[in-house]
Design an enzyme around this catalytic site. Structure first.
Site, mmCIF file in Angstrom:
data_model
loop_
_atom_site.group_PDB
_atom_site.id
_atom_site.type_symbol
_atom_site.label_atom_id
_atom_site.label_comp_id
_atom_site.label_asym_id
_atom_site.label_seq_id
_atom_site.Cartn_x
_atom_site.Cartn_y
_atom_site.Cartn_z
ATOM 1 N N ILE A 1 8.503 -1.859 13.473
ATOM 2 C CA ILE A 1 8.424 -0.597 12.744
ATOM 3 C C ILE A 1 7.929 -0.932 11.337
ATOM 4 O O ILE A 1 8.084 -2.059 10.872
ATOM 5 C CB ILE A 1 9.775 0.174 12.711
ATOM 6 C CG1 ILE A 1 10.908 -0.683 12.137
ATOM 7 C CG2 ILE A 1 10.139 0.662 14.100
ATOM 8 C CD1 ILE A 1 12.243 0.062 12.027
ATOM 9 N N ASP A 2 7.324 0.029 10.691
ATOM 10 C CA ASP A 2 6.743 -0.204 9.367
ATOM 11 C C ASP A 2 7.801 -0.632 8.355
ATOM 12 O O ASP A 2 8.984 -0.289 8.489
ATOM 13 C CB ASP A 2 6.059 1.070 8.848
ATOM 14 C CG ASP A 2 4.838 1.456 9.660
ATOM 15 O OD1 ASP A 2 4.256 0.570 10.308
ATOM 16 O OD2 ASP A 2 4.478 2.638 9.639
ATOM 17 N N LYS A 3 7.348 -1.328 7.338
ATOM 18 C CA LYS A 3 8.221 -1.784 6.248
ATOM 19 C C LYS A 3 9.048 -0.634 5.677
ATOM 20 O O LYS A 3 10.242 -0.766 5.426
ATOM 21 C CB LYS A 3 7.364 -2.411 5.146
ATOM 22 C CG LYS A 3 8.135 -2.803 3.899
ATOM 23 C CD LYS A 3 7.183 -3.344 2.838
ATOM 24 C CE LYS A 3 7.942 -3.650 1.552
ATOM 25 N NZ LYS A 3 7.050 -4.180 0.500
#
Length: 197
Positions: free
Chosen positions: A41-43
């Site tokens: 998942i994105d930062k």
């Protein structure tokens, strides 16, 4: 293993990234078998992140993600209210560069389909709370698809709409309001269900 990842922590390394979860996993090995990421998942996305405890399980779960056999539900607080309360966004996405930044854009010629279901849960003061179910797993899919509907995730400066850009200047919040809320799948004839409030 399941983490409820806070926003602002990178899952994998890259340029200018000093700390990431993948780099830490080798120091948490179990019986000489390293823990492994099975999805990303994105930062700036918070919520559920799965880690496999063995190479074999990593392979099996990774295949389930690739085959879209993992049910994923996200929650998102957005600037803008969708005209239709629930629906499906189906636009192909391709990588592009805008002002030196890599970004996903709509490309109707591409055969790489991306499908996202959304439902409006609540709205007030120009903001909406959405339940989002990505049926495919393309990079930045949710963020790019919502932008295509003129809706921006609160705090997502990369995919901000023109209307939302002014809002960020007056907002006390700097985090992106996208949360990996629920995951479920069947593995070795057993159903797994996880939720991060």
């Amino acid at each position: 293993m399941v983490f409820n990842k806070p926003h602002g922590i990178s899952v994998q390394g890259g340029s200018k990234i000093k700390f990431n979860i993948d780099a830490v996993l080798k120091y948490m090995s179990i019986e000489n078998d390293h823990l492994r990421l099975v999805h990303r998942i994105d930062k700036d996305t918070s919520g559920l992140l799965l880690i496999a405890k063995s190479k074999q399980i990593a392979k099996e779960i990774s295949k389930k993600f690739k085959d879209n056999a993992v049910n994923k539900i996200y929650l998102s607080l957005c600037h803008g209210i969708p005209k239709i309360k629930q629906g499906t966004i189906s636009h192909s996405l391709v990588k592009s560069k805008i002002k030196g930044r890599e970004i996903m854009i709509i490309d109707k010629e591409s055969k790489k389909k991306a499908i996202t279901f959304y439902k409006l849960l609540e709205s007030r003061n120009g903001l909406s709370l959405l339940k989002i179910i990505p049926k495919t797993g393309r990079t930045h899919q949710i963020r790019a698809h919502l932008k295509s509907c003129k809706i921006a995730i609160l705090g997502d400066k990369k995919y901000a709409t023109e209307e939302a850009t002014g809002l960020y200047k007056h907002s006390n919040s700097i985090k992106m309001h996208l949360h990996s809320f629920k995951l479920d799948f069947i593995l070795e004839n057993k159903k797994y269900y996880f939720k991060a409030n």
